[in-house]
Design a protein around this motif. Structure first.
Motif, PDB file in Angstrom:
ATOM      1  N   GLY A  31     -10.535   2.136 -23.212  1.00  0.00           N
ATOM      2  CA  GLY A  31     -11.318   0.945 -23.507  1.00  0.00           C
ATOM      3  C   GLY A  31     -12.686   1.238 -24.109  1.00  0.00           C
ATOM      4  N   ARG A  32     -13.239   2.413 -23.830  1.00  0.00           N
ATOM      5  CA  ARG A  32     -14.585   2.699 -24.347  1.00  0.00           C
ATOM      6  C   ARG A  32     -14.595   3.576 -25.602  1.00  0.00           C
ATOM      7  N   VAL A  33     -13.525   4.351 -25.849  1.00  0.00           N
ATOM      8  CA  VAL A  33     -13.475   5.151 -27.071  1.00  0.00           C
ATOM      9  C   VAL A  33     -13.080   4.233 -28.219  1.00  0.00           C
ATOM     10  N   LYS A  34     -13.899   4.258 -29.273  1.00  0.00           N
ATOM     11  CA  LYS A  34     -13.671   3.357 -30.401  1.00  0.00           C
ATOM     12  C   LYS A  34     -13.331   4.141 -31.661  1.00  0.00           C
ATOM     13  N   GLU A  35     -12.447   3.575 -32.434  1.00  0.00           N
ATOM     14  CA  GLU A  35     -12.146   4.115 -33.760  1.00  0.00           C
ATOM     15  C   GLU A  35     -13.363   3.768 -34.619  1.00  0.00           C
ATOM     16  N   GLN A  36     -13.937   4.757 -35.287  1.00  0.00           N
ATOM     17  CA  GLN A  36     -15.255   4.604 -35.890  1.00  0.00           C
ATOM     18  C   GLN A  36     -15.328   3.670 -37.099  1.00  0.00           C
ATOM     19  N   SER A  37     -14.263   3.473 -37.843  1.00  0.00           N
ATOM     20  CA  SER A  37     -14.371   2.584 -39.005  1.00  0.00           C
ATOM     21  C   SER A  37     -14.256   1.114 -38.616  1.00  0.00           C
ATOM     22  N   SER A  38     -13.459   0.807 -37.597  1.00  0.00           N
ATOM     23  CA  SER A  38     -13.280  -0.586 -37.188  1.00  0.00           C
ATOM     24  C   SER A  38     -14.130  -0.952 -35.977  1.00  0.00           C
ATOM     25  N   LEU A  39     -14.575   0.068 -35.244  1.00  0.00           N
ATOM     26  CA  LEU A  39     -15.318  -0.092 -33.989  1.00  0.00           C
ATOM     27  C   LEU A  39     -14.511  -0.828 -32.919  1.00  0.00           C
ATOM     28  N   PRO A  62     -11.776  -0.643 -29.764  1.00  0.00           N
ATOM     29  CA  PRO A  62     -11.355   0.346 -28.770  1.00  0.00           C
ATOM     30  C   PRO A  62      -9.917   0.802 -29.011  1.00  0.00           C
ATOM     31  N   VAL A  63      -9.658   2.030 -28.629  1.00  0.00           N
ATOM     32  CA  VAL A  63      -8.338   2.635 -28.829  1.00  0.00           C
ATOM     33  C   VAL A  63      -7.236   1.792 -28.188  1.00  0.00           C
ATOM     34  N   ASN A  64      -7.512   1.214 -27.018  1.00  0.00           N
ATOM     35  CA  ASN A  64      -6.469   0.432 -26.340  1.00  0.00           C
ATOM     36  C   ASN A  64      -6.095  -0.835 -27.106  1.00  0.00           C
ATOM     37  N   GLU A  65      -6.951  -1.339 -27.974  1.00  0.00           N
ATOM     38  CA  GLU A  65      -6.624  -2.513 -28.780  1.00  0.00           C
ATOM     39  C   GLU A  65      -5.884  -2.149 -30.060  1.00  0.00           C
ATOM     40  N   LEU A  66      -5.993  -0.913 -30.480  1.00  0.00           N
ATOM     41  CA  LEU A  66      -5.376  -0.494 -31.746  1.00  0.00           C
ATOM     42  C   LEU A  66      -3.953   0.027 -31.588  1.00  0.00           C
ATOM     43  N   GLY A  67      -3.542   0.302 -30.368  1.00  0.00           N
ATOM     44  CA  GLY A  67      -2.191   0.811 -30.153  1.00  0.00           C
ATOM     45  C   GLY A  67      -1.976   2.206 -30.696  1.00  0.00           C
ATOM     46  N   LEU A  68      -3.006   3.021 -30.698  1.00  0.00           N
ATOM     47  CA  LEU A  68      -2.906   4.379 -31.236  1.00  0.00           C
ATOM     48  C   LEU A  68      -2.304   5.373 -30.249  1.00  0.00           C
ATOM     49  N   VAL A  69      -2.358   5.033 -28.959  1.00  0.00           N
ATOM     50  CA  VAL A  69      -1.819   5.935 -27.935  1.00  0.00           C
ATOM     51  C   VAL A  69      -0.485   5.401 -27.455  1.00  0.00           C
ATOM     52  N   ARG A  70       0.545   6.228 -27.596  1.00  0.00           N
ATOM     53  CA  ARG A  70       1.894   5.843 -27.187  1.00  0.00           C
ATOM     54  C   ARG A  70       2.110   6.069 -25.697  1.00  0.00           C
ATOM     55  N   LYS A  71       1.649   7.230 -25.198  1.00  0.00           N
ATOM     56  CA  LYS A  71       1.931   7.600 -23.809  1.00  0.00           C
ATOM     57  C   LYS A  71       0.933   8.654 -23.351  1.00  0.00           C
ATOM     58  N   ILE A  72       0.579   8.593 -22.076  1.00  0.00           N
ATOM     59  CA  ILE A  72      -0.288   9.614 -21.473  1.00  0.00           C
ATOM     60  C   ILE A  72       0.382  10.083 -20.193  1.00  0.00           C
ATOM     61  N   THR A  73       0.519  11.389 -20.060  1.00  0.00           N
ATOM     62  CA  THR A  73       1.057  11.956 -18.826  1.00  0.00           C
ATOM     63  C   THR A  73       0.024  12.917 -18.249  1.00  0.00           C
ATOM     64  N   CYS A  74      -0.069  12.897 -16.924  1.00  0.00           N
ATOM     65  CA  CYS A  74      -1.006  13.767 -16.213  1.00  0.00           C
ATOM     66  C   CYS A  74      -0.239  14.604 -15.209  1.00  0.00           C
ATOM     67  N   SER A  75      -0.637  15.857 -15.096  1.00  0.00           N
ATOM     68  CA  SER A  75      -0.054  16.746 -14.105  1.00  0.00           C
ATOM     69  C   SER A  75      -1.175  17.380 -13.305  1.00  0.00           C
ATOM     70  N   GLY A 117      -5.726   7.927 -43.033  1.00  0.00           N
ATOM     71  CA  GLY A 117      -5.136   7.712 -41.714  1.00  0.00           C
ATOM     72  C   GLY A 117      -5.224   8.952 -40.848  1.00  0.00           C
ATOM     73  N   ASP A 118      -4.958  10.112 -41.442  1.00  0.00           N
ATOM     74  CA  ASP A 118      -5.058  11.374 -40.702  1.00  0.00           C
ATOM     75  C   ASP A 118      -6.494  11.645 -40.256  1.00  0.00           C
ATOM     76  N   MET A 119      -7.462  11.350 -41.121  1.00  0.00           N
ATOM     77  CA  MET A 119      -8.871  11.565 -40.768  1.00  0.00           C
ATOM     78  C   MET A 119      -9.292  10.644 -39.625  1.00  0.00           C
ATOM     79  N   LEU A 120      -8.853   9.394 -39.674  1.00  0.00           N
ATOM     80  CA  LEU A 120      -9.189   8.454 -38.612  1.00  0.00           C
ATOM     81  C   LEU A 120      -8.587   8.907 -37.287  1.00  0.00           C
ATOM     82  N   ARG A 121      -7.338   9.349 -37.343  1.00  0.00           N
ATOM     83  CA  ARG A 121      -6.677   9.824 -36.123  1.00  0.00           C
ATOM     84  C   ARG A 121      -7.395  11.040 -35.547  1.00  0.00           C
ATOM     85  N   GLN A 122      -7.795  11.965 -36.410  1.00  0.00           N
ATOM     86  CA  GLN A 122      -8.504  13.158 -35.940  1.00  0.00           C
ATOM     87  C   GLN A 122      -9.805  12.790 -35.249  1.00  0.00           C
ATOM     88  N   GLY A 123     -10.505  11.789 -35.782  1.00  0.00           N
ATOM     89  CA  GLY A 123     -11.743  11.343 -35.154  1.00  0.00           C
ATOM     90  C   GLY A 123     -11.488  10.747 -33.781  1.00  0.00           C
TER      91      GLY A 123
END
Length: 90
Positions: free
Chosen positions: A14-22, A24-37, A63-69
């Motif tokens: 919720g707090r990490v933002k994609e820099q061109s649109s500002l 949050p990552v959770n609104e953009l659907g950029l993360v498919r899945k997170i697993t923790c061990s 698109g690749d540059m935005l993802r890397q950021g």
């Protein structure tokens, strides 16, 4: 995943933002899945890829540059919130 870990992850997304649109990552659907061990001390973040149906090579590069950021910013936040965990992106 325990509720405390889930809350930390939700807060990060919720707090990490994609820099061109500002947005949050959770609104953009950029993360498919997170697993923790806990045993491996590892967090794996699966990102949505730009896909193979790119209109042009320039769009793909941007698109690749935005993802890397986004990955760089997520990496920093995960390492801050989950000290001692290794963070991997796929």
């Amino acid at each position: 995943m325990n509720p405390e870990m889930q809350k930390k992850i939700d807060d990060i997304l919720g707090r990490v933002k994609e820099q061109s649109s500002l947005l949050p990552v959770n609104e953009l659907g950029l993360v498919r899945k997170i697993t923790c061990s806990d045993t491996e001390r590892k967090i794996r973040v699966e990102m949505e890829g730009p896909g193979d149906s790119r209109a042009c090579i320039c769009a793909g590069l941007v698109g690749d540059m935005l993802r890397q950021g986004v990955e760089r910013d997520l990496q920093k936040e995960f390492e801050k919130e989950f000290a001692g965990f290794r963070v991997e992106f796929a």
